[in-house]
Design an enzyme around this catalytic site. Sequence first.
Site, PDB file in Angstrom:
ATOM      1  N   SER A  98      42.931  42.708  42.656  1.00 45.78           N
ATOM      2  CA  SER A  98      42.040  43.627  42.149  1.00 45.78           C
ATOM      3  C   SER A  98      41.809  44.415  43.526  1.00 45.78           C
ATOM      4  CB  SER A  98      40.125  42.597  42.356  1.00 45.78           C
ATOM      5  OG  SER A  98      40.195  41.696  43.313  1.00 45.78           O
ATOM      6  N   LYS A 150      35.484  41.741  47.379  1.00 45.91           N
ATOM      7  CA  LYS A 150      34.686  43.354  47.304  1.00 45.91           C
ATOM      8  C   LYS A 150      34.626  44.105  48.264  1.00 45.91           C
ATOM      9  CE  LYS A 150      36.058  41.681  42.976  1.00 45.91           C
ATOM     10  NZ  LYS A 150      37.023  41.407  42.158  1.00 45.91           N
TER      11      LYS A 150
END
Length: 283
Positions: free
Chosen positions: A44, A105
Amino acid sequence: MAKKKKAADEGSWGKLVRDIVVILLLVLGIHSCVAKPFYIPSDSMMPTLRNGDQLIVSKYPYGWSYASVSFHLAPKVKGRLFGTLPKRGDIVVLEHPVTRIDYIKRVIGLPGDTIELRQGALIINGKPIRREVQPMLSIPVDANLPGPDSNLFRFVTRDANGRAVLELPVVRETLPGGATFDTIDMGPGYVTDDYGPIEVPADHLFLMGDNRDGSADSRVPVYAKGLGGPVPFDVIAGRAEFISFSTDGSVKWYNPLSWFTALRSGRAGTDLRPARDAGADRE
């Protein structure tokens, strides 16, 4: 004599237990307050981070909250000690606000920002950010790459020597404040390409993965394993600093030689703080 020996044995066992407890508390304290290792289990955050990377995450740059405590041992208590907001572009580790699973993230939006995406292009406070298409990035395929459940398998091809490689479409983005980093943009047609506009509430952050079409982040609802919008500042556990080492998935615990042959060259020591473009918009 027997009683003295028994007492000595009991004293030795007591000292051993005490020493073990002290060591465990020290490890927990260092992990929770200073730094801890973090393993990347997905794609990701490609191309910046790869499945198989081992990072060092510092715990103190943003202050401490319940999420700073390792192993999710602390109750969810609102508030942060010596809290300092991240900068746009920082890579952060966080506890999912609902599931308490660790995520990693990049910080895209700060409190008060308006975030919008149109056809994959990021817009912050009504202004499209700078996006520059880069040459295709070629990365060798191995047992860890692409990772499990990755959306990158469509980019697997063969190089001139017949080796399996990923040929990835890369777009370099520059955020307000100058943070510059590479993302993967697979083109139109993904549900996360259009989002918002949404204003980031006070004491919240908007987070996204660098693999823009393969990241369960603030654009993705919780039922789809996403963050369900901007996340509270309290869930941030630390900042990713550098890659300590990276493995290609060929490690066998019973074969010490594989502990070394599985290491990916060129990954150890990679700085994860984003470059800052001095010519970018300042705030």
